[in-house]
Design a protein around this motif. Structure first.
Motif, PDB file in Angstrom:
ATOM      1  N   LEU A 123       0.965  -1.167  -0.129  1.00  0.00           N
ATOM      2  CA  LEU A 123      -0.098   0.013   0.008  1.00  0.00           C
ATOM      3  C   LEU A 123       0.828   1.215   0.176  1.00  0.00           C
ATOM      4  N   PRO A 124       0.557   2.254  -0.802  1.00  0.00           N
ATOM      5  CA  PRO A 124       1.198   3.694  -0.973  1.00  0.00           C
ATOM      6  C   PRO A 124       0.678   4.317   0.202  1.00  0.00           C
ATOM      7  N   HIS A 125       1.072   5.737   0.440  1.00  0.00           N
ATOM      8  CA  HIS A 125       0.423   6.686   0.982  1.00  0.00           C
ATOM      9  C   HIS A 125      -1.058   7.261   0.575  1.00  0.00           C
ATOM     10  N   SER A 126      -1.649   7.563   1.434  1.00  0.00           N
ATOM     11  CA  SER A 126      -2.967   8.525   0.953  1.00  0.00           C
ATOM     12  C   SER A 126      -2.533   9.940   1.095  1.00  0.00           C
ATOM     13  N   ASP A 127      -3.315  10.980   0.880  1.00  0.00           N
ATOM     14  CA  ASP A 127      -2.915  12.346   1.272  1.00  0.00           C
ATOM     15  C   ASP A 127      -4.479  13.120   1.633  1.00  0.00           C
ATOM     16  N   ASN A 128      -4.319  14.399   1.648  1.00  0.00           N
ATOM     17  CA  ASN A 128      -5.357  15.183   1.607  1.00  0.00           C
ATOM     18  C   ASN A 128      -5.243  16.362   0.536  1.00  0.00           C
ATOM     19  N   SER A 129      -6.166  17.043   0.396  1.00  0.00           N
ATOM     20  CA  SER A 129      -6.167  18.189  -0.853  1.00  0.00           C
ATOM     21  C   SER A 129      -5.672  19.398  -0.608  1.00  0.00           C
ATOM     22  N   ASP A 130      -4.866  19.763   0.538  1.00  0.00           N
ATOM     23  CA  ASP A 130      -4.456  20.960   0.739  1.00  0.00           C
ATOM     24  C   ASP A 130      -3.185  21.308  -0.463  1.00  0.00           C
ATOM     25  N   GLY A 131      -2.475  20.624  -0.918  1.00  0.00           N
ATOM     26  CA  GLY A 131      -1.641  20.693  -1.918  1.00  0.00           C
ATOM     27  C   GLY A 131      -0.349  20.821  -1.546  1.00  0.00           C
ATOM     28  N   ASP A 132       0.178  20.747  -0.084  1.00  0.00           N
ATOM     29  CA  ASP A 132       1.395  20.754   0.384  1.00  0.00           C
ATOM     30  C   ASP A 132       2.275  19.463   0.284  1.00  0.00           C
ATOM     31  N   ASP A 133       3.371  19.451   0.459  1.00  0.00           N
ATOM     32  CA  ASP A 133       4.299  18.165   0.350  1.00  0.00           C
ATOM     33  C   ASP A 133       4.135  17.166   1.792  1.00  0.00           C
ATOM     34  N   ASP A 134       2.934  17.519   2.467  1.00  0.00           N
ATOM     35  CA  ASP A 134       2.991  16.598   3.714  1.00  0.00           C
ATOM     36  C   ASP A 134       1.978  15.635   3.473  1.00  0.00           C
ATOM     37  N   THR A 135       2.291  14.281   3.367  1.00  0.00           N
ATOM     38  CA  THR A 135       1.456  13.080   2.931  1.00  0.00           C
ATOM     39  C   THR A 135       0.772  12.810   4.153  1.00  0.00           C
ATOM     40  N   TYR A 136       0.988  13.153   5.310  1.00  0.00           N
ATOM     41  CA  TYR A 136       0.443  12.642   6.555  1.00  0.00           C
ATOM     42  C   TYR A 136      -0.528  13.611   7.410  1.00  0.00           C
ATOM     43  N   ASP A 137      -1.612  13.830   6.375  1.00  0.00           N
ATOM     44  CA  ASP A 137      -2.608  14.901   7.220  1.00  0.00           C
ATOM     45  C   ASP A 137      -4.123  14.346   6.427  1.00  0.00           C
ATOM     46  N   ASN A 138      -4.142  13.045   6.311  1.00  0.00           N
ATOM     47  CA  ASN A 138      -5.495  12.576   5.795  1.00  0.00           C
ATOM     48  C   ASN A 138      -5.874  11.445   6.972  1.00  0.00           C
ATOM     49  N   PRO A 139      -6.387  11.803   8.167  1.00  0.00           N
ATOM     50  CA  PRO A 139      -6.717  10.860   9.377  1.00  0.00           C
ATOM     51  C   PRO A 139      -7.804   9.912   8.778  1.00  0.00           C
ATOM     52  N   TRP A 140      -8.491   9.860   7.845  1.00  0.00           N
ATOM     53  CA  TRP A 140      -9.319   8.811   7.299  1.00  0.00           C
ATOM     54  C   TRP A 140      -8.604   7.590   6.946  1.00  0.00           C
ATOM     55  N   ASP A 141      -7.452   7.445   6.972  1.00  0.00           N
ATOM     56  CA  ASP A 141      -6.449   6.437   6.411  1.00  0.00           C
ATOM     57  C   ASP A 141      -5.181   6.128   7.449  1.00  0.00           C
ATOM     58  N   VAL A 142      -5.246   5.161   7.825  1.00  0.00           N
ATOM     59  CA  VAL A 142      -3.973   4.902   8.539  1.00  0.00           C
ATOM     60  C   VAL A 142      -2.793   5.078   7.636  1.00  0.00           C
ATOM     61  N   MET A 143      -2.898   4.729   6.588  1.00  0.00           N
ATOM     62  CA  MET A 143      -1.745   4.829   5.460  1.00  0.00           C
ATOM     63  C   MET A 143      -1.363   6.390   5.095  1.00  0.00           C
ATOM     64  N   SER A 144      -2.094   7.216   5.827  1.00  0.00           N
ATOM     65  CA  SER A 144      -1.615   8.719   5.879  1.00  0.00           C
ATOM     66  C   SER A 144      -1.314   9.001   7.262  1.00  0.00           C
ATOM     67  N   ASP A 145      -2.277   9.561   7.864  1.00  0.00           N
ATOM     68  CA  ASP A 145      -2.215  10.033   9.232  1.00  0.00           C
ATOM     69  C   ASP A 145      -2.388   9.172  10.326  1.00  0.00           C
ATOM     70  N   ALA A 146      -1.278   8.385  10.832  1.00  0.00           N
ATOM     71  CA  ALA A 146      -1.781   7.326  11.891  1.00  0.00           C
ATOM     72  C   ALA A 146      -2.205   7.914  13.047  1.00  0.00           C
ATOM     73  N   TRP A 147      -1.938   8.944  13.286  1.00  0.00           N
ATOM     74  CA  TRP A 147      -1.666   9.435  14.651  1.00  0.00           C
ATOM     75  C   TRP A 147      -3.039  10.325  15.045  1.00  0.00           C
ATOM     76  N   SER A 148      -3.553  11.143  14.228  1.00  0.00           N
ATOM     77  CA  SER A 148      -4.667  11.963  14.524  1.00  0.00           C
ATOM     78  C   SER A 148      -5.844  11.082  14.579  1.00  0.00           C
ATOM     79  N   ASN A 149      -6.918  11.509  15.375  1.00  0.00           N
ATOM     80  CA  ASN A 149      -8.118  10.751  15.587  1.00  0.00           C
ATOM     81  C   ASN A 149      -7.870   9.171  15.905  1.00  0.00           C
ATOM     82  N   ALA A 150      -6.895   9.035  16.385  1.00  0.00           N
ATOM     83  CA  ALA A 150      -6.742   7.605  16.866  1.00  0.00           C
ATOM     84  C   ALA A 150      -7.208   7.223  18.322  1.00  0.00           C
TER      85      ALA A 150
END
Length: 525
Positions: A294-321
């Motif tokens: 599995l690759p990373h997921s992301d959100n749509s804010d357009g920055d270089d940070d791929t860890y900002d989609n807390p709807w998927d552990v393959m992006s943001d594993a820490w928020s809303n955990a």
């Protein structure tokens, strides 16, 4: 080679070896080499986004004689279409010569699968969804190898703790992967071993390269596996989780690697975990996800940070955990795009609306976590195809609910929309303007009475109501209006009217035709 700020600089020796192997004859024609595609993702320790280093991706072609040829990840993604579907598979790579001289570097031109014919060849379905990879199913046995550096005495956790991580009670990995895969996989037979003494101190495995620490993942796996080999029976093992008693290079890693195990060269799914990763199940599940391809997921804010989609552990594993006293941060589920990538979404759970099908449709969309859903849990909206089929954009809808062992800390109950592009990356759609830095905001959650229209204005989506098992969703074509802009249409009793067409210059992807408003009411922020 093409520059990629998120990729490690390939070692010069690998480039030279690859150049001599491929271009030794001096021909400018494309050279084709077969081998195993090894992908390894690096994920930094938790930190505020402004202080967190970027994600890493290493792509390596390992030939039959063990030669390792570093591939530029940007070139590899373009050349393969869906690079991630080829992870840990035998591939053929075509290189073309770039530059002149002994150190000239080959450019990756094409990557195609070259493994057994029963595995699916690269293809794109009606939704523009790449379906190149074979699914993951059945028992996927993992073993934990706890290895300590020769100069670090600490053993942060016991073997019993590592074995318990694979348990089948709620809050353990065995339970988690059965739940997330709808029973398609399990971790039967997984267990832990160690601690094993590595032959060298930490600085023999983690060195400074261009002013940054770099872990030698291949050496770490080879030495850790060799230390464990007299004790561990690797027959039938599909994955190896390595736990190290000291920091690596600021990252935990997941993907694949090869070593001699039980006298045979094997290439299992592999993770490399420092203490901050193995004391929490969320990052450990994230790295195992990379092991599954599995690759990373992301959100749509357009920055270089791929860890900002807390709807998927393959992006943001820490928020809303959710948190557990024994296993720290627990993993939330993966999104439906990731589940589909691994073959866990049956045809009855997926509704594909092809490009050009603009009939109005009302769908009962069941919550994604339900194991026995009888209605679709994933709606795929195909969009107009692009010349490059692997770059074709499509949208997916899934319903999420705050419930259960892993999802009770989600931002809310809502329909989540993902835009899938960039060779397979899923971006959570945020209707707020500008989009939030982390997509646990109201703009990313589509709730009853709210409407979203695609940026190309070809479709609109309306969340009609909440049901006992999810949401009632209506999908239709964009209403075409002539003669100027109409006022926003409001909800009538028992019925929500579709949105009018946007006037030129209005923001795309909005929830209503007027920026900042939702169905005739001020948008929630």
């Amino acid at each position: 080679m093409t520059s990629n700020p998120g990729a490690r600089r390939p070692r010069a020796s690998a480039l030279v070896a690859g150049g001599l192997l491929l271009l030794g004859g001096g021909s400018a024609a494309a050279q084709v080499v077969q081998g195993r595609l090894e992908l390894q993702w690096g994920d930094p320790a938790p930190a505020p986004a402004e202080h967190r280093p970027p994600a890493r991706l290493l792509a390596t072609l390992v030939t039959d004689d063990g030669t390792r040829i570093a591939l530029d990840p940007v070139q590899a993604r373009r050349a393969a279409g869906d690079l991630y579907a080829l992870s840990n598979r035998r591939v053929a790579v075509a290189f073309v010569e770039q530059g002149r001289g002994v150190l000239r570097q080959p450019e990756v031109e094409v990557i195609v699968p070259a493994d057994r014919p029963w595995q699916r060849a690269p293809a794109v379905d009606a939704a523009g969804r790449v379906v190149a990879g074979a699914g993951v199913e059945g028992s996927t046995r993992w073993v934990t190898l706890a290895c300590r550096f020769s100069d670090i005495a600490a053993e942060q956790k016991t073997r019993d703790f590592f074995t318990s991580q694979y348990g089948h009670l709620p809050g353990q990995l065995g339970h988690y992967w059965i739940e997330v895969s709808y029973g398609k996989i399990d971790l039967a037979g997984s267990q832990a071993y160690g601690w094993f003494a590595l032959p060298s101190p930490r600085d023999a495995y983690v060195t400074m390269v261009d002013g940054e620490e770099e872990a030698d993942l291949d050496k770490l796996f080879t030495d850790c596996a060799a230390a464990a080999d007299p004790t561990v029976d690797f027959a039938g093992v599909q994955g190896v989780n390595m736990m190290f008693n000291g920091d690596l290079d600021g990252y935990a890693w997941g993907g694949g690697a090869c070593a001699v195990l039980d006298g045979t060269r094997r290439c299992p799914r592999t993770t490399w975990n420092p203490p901050w990763a193995f004391t929490n199940l969320a990052p450990l599940a994230h790295e195992m996800g990379h092991g599954y391809g599995l690759p990373h997921s992301d959100n749509s804010d357009g920055d270089d940070d791929t860890y900002d989609n807390p709807w998927d552990v393959m992006s943001d594993a820490w928020s809303n955990a959710m948190y557990n006293v024994n296993f720290g941060a627990l993993p939330k589920h993966i999104n439906m795009v990731q589940r589909d990538r691994l073959g866990w979404v049956d045809a009855a759970r997926r509704l594909v609306i092809p490009d050009g099908d603009f009939a109005r449709t009302t769908v009962q969309l069941d919550f994604a976590h339900l194991p026995g859903a009888t209605n679709p849990q994933m709606i795929v909206l195909a969009m107009q195809s692009r010349p490059d089929p692997y770059a074709t954009v499509f949208y997916t809808l899934e319903a999420r609910q705050r419930t259960g062992t892993y999802e009770s800390a989600l931002a809310g109950n809502a329909v989540i929309i993902h835009r899938v592009e960039d060779y397979g990356t899923a971006y959570s759609v945020d209707a707020d303007v500008p989009p939030a830095d982390v997509s646990n905001n109201e703009g990313s959650m589509f709730k009853p009475g709210e409407v979203w229209q695609s940026p190309d204005r070809s479709r609109w989506i309306r969340i009609d109501a909440t049901t006992a098992t999810g949401f009632l969703v209506t999908i239709g074509p964009q209403v075409r209006v002539t003669g100027g802009r109409l006022p926003a249409q409001r909800k009538a009793a028992g019925k929500v009217a579709p949105p009018p067409a946007r006037a030129a210059g209005q923001a795309s992807g909005s929830r209503d035709s007027r920026p900042g408003r939702v169905d005739g009411k001020p948008a929630m922020r």
